[in-house]
Design a protein around this motif. Structure first.
Motif, PDB file in Angstrom:
ATOM      1  N   ASP A  31      25.036  46.716 -61.720  1.00 24.69           N
ATOM      2  CA  ASP A  31      24.505  46.853 -63.070  1.00 24.69           C
ATOM      3  C   ASP A  31      23.010  47.179 -62.986  1.00 24.69           C
ATOM      4  OD1 ASP A  31      24.306  46.796 -65.806  1.00 24.69           O
ATOM      5  OD2 ASP A  31      24.840  44.678 -66.013  1.00 24.69           O
ATOM      6  N   PRO A  32      22.655  48.410 -62.534  1.00 27.12           N
ATOM      7  CA  PRO A  32      21.246  48.733 -62.281  1.00 27.12           C
ATOM      8  C   PRO A  32      20.350  48.673 -63.512  1.00 27.12           C
ATOM      9  CG  PRO A  32      22.637  50.682 -61.986  1.00 27.12           C
ATOM     10  CD  PRO A  32      23.543  49.519 -62.217  1.00 27.12           C
ATOM     11  N   LYS A  33      20.893  48.795 -64.723  1.00 27.66           N
ATOM     12  CA  LYS A  33      20.074  48.693 -65.932  1.00 27.66           C
ATOM     13  C   LYS A  33      19.472  47.303 -66.088  1.00 27.66           C
ATOM     14  CE  LYS A  33      23.452  50.091 -68.459  1.00 27.66           C
ATOM     15  NZ  LYS A  33      24.317  50.418 -69.612  1.00 27.66           N
ATOM     16  N   MET A  34      20.123  46.301 -65.506  1.00 34.87           N
ATOM     17  CA  MET A  34      19.631  44.926 -65.615  1.00 34.87           C
ATOM     18  C   MET A  34      18.483  44.631 -64.651  1.00 34.87           C
ATOM     19  SD  MET A  34      21.054  43.330 -68.066  1.00 34.87           S
ATOM     20  CE  MET A  34      20.580  41.652 -67.689  1.00 34.87           C
ATOM     21  N   LYS A  35      18.288  45.467 -63.649  1.00 34.99           N
ATOM     22  CA  LYS A  35      17.248  45.198 -62.640  1.00 34.99           C
ATOM     23  C   LYS A  35      15.868  45.072 -63.281  1.00 34.99           C
ATOM     24  CE  LYS A  35      15.461  46.573 -58.194  1.00 34.99           C
ATOM     25  NZ  LYS A  35      15.640  47.433 -57.039  1.00 34.99           N
ATOM     26  N   GLU A  36      15.528  45.994 -64.183  1.00 36.37           N
ATOM     27  CA  GLU A  36      14.225  45.945 -64.846  1.00 36.37           C
ATOM     28  C   GLU A  36      14.092  44.691 -65.709  1.00 36.37           C
ATOM     29  OE1 GLU A  36      11.687  48.524 -68.057  1.00 36.37           O
ATOM     30  OE2 GLU A  36      13.061  49.603 -66.738  1.00 36.37           O
ATOM     31  N   LYS A  37      15.178  44.308 -66.385  1.00 39.55           N
ATOM     32  CA  LYS A  37      15.145  43.110 -67.216  1.00 39.55           C
ATOM     33  C   LYS A  37      14.956  41.854 -66.370  1.00 39.55           C
ATOM     34  CE  LYS A  37      17.805  44.881 -71.058  1.00 39.55           C
ATOM     35  NZ  LYS A  37      18.944  44.671 -71.952  1.00 39.55           N
ATOM     36  N   VAL A  38      15.569  41.820 -65.194  1.00 39.49           N
ATOM     37  CA  VAL A  38      15.429  40.667 -64.305  1.00 39.49           C
ATOM     38  C   VAL A  38      13.995  40.569 -63.781  1.00 39.49           C
ATOM     39  CG1 VAL A  38      16.123  39.719 -62.072  1.00 39.49           C
ATOM     40  CG2 VAL A  38      17.850  40.623 -63.616  1.00 39.49           C
ATOM     41  N   LEU A  39      13.404  41.688 -63.469  1.00 42.45           N
ATOM     42  CA  LEU A  39      12.049  41.687 -62.922  1.00 42.45           C
ATOM     43  C   LEU A  39      10.998  41.356 -63.978  1.00 42.45           C
ATOM     44  CD1 LEU A  39      12.270  44.788 -60.557  1.00 42.45           C
ATOM     45  CD2 LEU A  39      12.265  42.378 -59.913  1.00 42.45           C
ATOM     46  N   LYS A  40      11.289  41.569 -65.278  1.00 42.57           N
ATOM     47  CA  LYS A  40      10.273  41.350 -66.320  1.00 42.57           C
ATOM     48  C   LYS A  40      10.055  39.901 -66.730  1.00 42.57           C
ATOM     49  CE  LYS A  40       9.846  45.744 -68.543  1.00 42.57           C
ATOM     50  NZ  LYS A  40      10.016  46.510 -69.736  1.00 42.57           N
ATOM     51  N   PRO A  41      10.837  39.064 -66.973  1.00 38.86           N
ATOM     52  CA  PRO A  41      12.244  38.709 -67.091  1.00 38.86           C
ATOM     53  C   PRO A  41      12.739  38.721 -68.539  1.00 38.86           C
ATOM     54  CG  PRO A  41      10.991  36.732 -66.879  1.00 38.86           C
ATOM     55  CD  PRO A  41      10.020  37.888 -66.897  1.00 38.86           C
ATOM     56  N   ASP A  42      13.029  39.872 -69.086  1.00 39.09           N
ATOM     57  CA  ASP A  42      13.529  39.989 -70.448  1.00 39.09           C
ATOM     58  C   ASP A  42      14.887  39.347 -70.667  1.00 39.09           C
ATOM     59  OD1 ASP A  42      11.272  41.372 -71.084  1.00 39.09           O
ATOM     60  OD2 ASP A  42      12.232  43.329 -71.254  1.00 39.09           O
ATOM     61  N   CYS A  43      15.650  39.154 -69.614  1.00 30.18           N
ATOM     62  CA  CYS A  43      16.991  38.591 -69.778  1.00 30.18           C
ATOM     63  C   CYS A  43      16.954  37.114 -70.121  1.00 30.18           C
ATOM     64  CB  CYS A  43      17.841  38.837 -68.528  1.00 30.18           C
ATOM     65  SG  CYS A  43      17.187  38.066 -67.059  1.00 30.18           S
ATOM     66  N   ASN A  44      15.786  36.479 -70.088  1.00 28.97           N
ATOM     67  CA  ASN A  44      15.675  35.047 -70.379  1.00 28.97           C
ATOM     68  C   ASN A  44      14.870  34.750 -71.635  1.00 28.97           C
ATOM     69  OD1 ASN A  44      17.084  34.157 -68.062  1.00 28.97           O
ATOM     70  ND2 ASN A  44      15.304  34.663 -66.838  1.00 28.97           N
ATOM     71  N   VAL A  45      14.720  35.744 -72.508  1.00 23.63           N
ATOM     72  CA  VAL A  45      13.908  35.579 -73.696  1.00 23.63           C
ATOM     73  C   VAL A  45      14.785  35.699 -74.935  1.00 23.63           C
ATOM     74  CG1 VAL A  45      11.993  36.547 -75.033  1.00 23.63           C
ATOM     75  CG2 VAL A  45      11.880  36.529 -72.547  1.00 23.63           C
ATOM     76  N   CYS A  46      14.628  34.759 -75.835  1.00 31.35           N
ATOM     77  CA  CYS A  46      15.356  34.796 -77.105  1.00 31.35           C
ATOM     78  C   CYS A  46      14.515  35.606 -78.085  1.00 31.35           C
ATOM     79  CB  CYS A  46      15.585  33.398 -77.623  1.00 31.35           C
ATOM     80  SG  CYS A  46      16.458  33.381 -79.195  1.00 31.35           S
ATOM     81  N   LYS A  47      15.120  36.644 -78.628  1.00 28.14           N
ATOM     82  CA  LYS A  47      14.413  37.495 -79.596  1.00 28.14           C
ATOM     83  C   LYS A  47      15.017  37.249 -80.962  1.00 28.14           C
ATOM     84  CE  LYS A  47      13.392  40.717 -76.029  1.00 28.14           C
ATOM     85  NZ  LYS A  47      14.031  41.619 -75.150  1.00 28.14           N
ATOM     86  N   SER A  48      14.345  36.416 -81.724  1.00 25.99           N
ATOM     87  CA  SER A  48      14.841  36.048 -83.046  1.00 25.99           C
ATOM     88  C   SER A  48      14.625  37.189 -84.029  1.00 25.99           C
ATOM     89  CB  SER A  48      14.074  34.814 -83.537  1.00 25.99           C
ATOM     90  OG  SER A  48      14.450  34.511 -84.853  1.00 25.99           O
ATOM     91  N   ALA A  49      15.490  37.270 -85.007  1.00 26.53           N
ATOM     92  CA  ALA A  49      15.394  38.310 -86.040  1.00 26.53           C
ATOM     93  C   ALA A  49      14.357  37.950 -87.092  1.00 26.53           C
ATOM     94  CB  ALA A  49      16.765  38.491 -86.684  1.00 26.53           C
ATOM     95  N   ARG A  50      13.739  36.818 -86.962  1.00 22.14           N
ATOM     96  CA  ARG A  50      12.743  36.387 -87.952  1.00 22.14           C
ATOM     97  C   ARG A  50      11.435  37.082 -87.770  1.00 22.14           C
ATOM     98  NH1 ARG A  50      12.815  30.258 -89.418  1.00 22.14           N
ATOM     99  NH2 ARG A  50      14.157  30.633 -91.163  1.00 22.14           N
TER     100      ARG A  50
END
Length: 50
Positions: A31-50
């Protein structure tokens, strides 16, 4: 293969409840698209719609 599931969480700051994608494992080779998210780490951030 990357594995994830959804969980309900409550924001400790605003107390808004929402769904959060929890990653159990991330395979950046399959899943190479996730590599950048893991390095940032965007995959561990909750993005609320508020």
């Amino acid at each position: 293969m990357s594995k994830h599931h959804m969980e309900k969480i409550t924001c400790p700051s605003c107390h808004h409840e929402g769904d959060f994608e929890v990653w159990d494992s991330i395979n950046t080779v399959l899943d190479p698209k996730m590599k950048e998210k893991v390095l940032k780490p965007d995959c561990n951030v909750c993005k609320s719609a508020r």
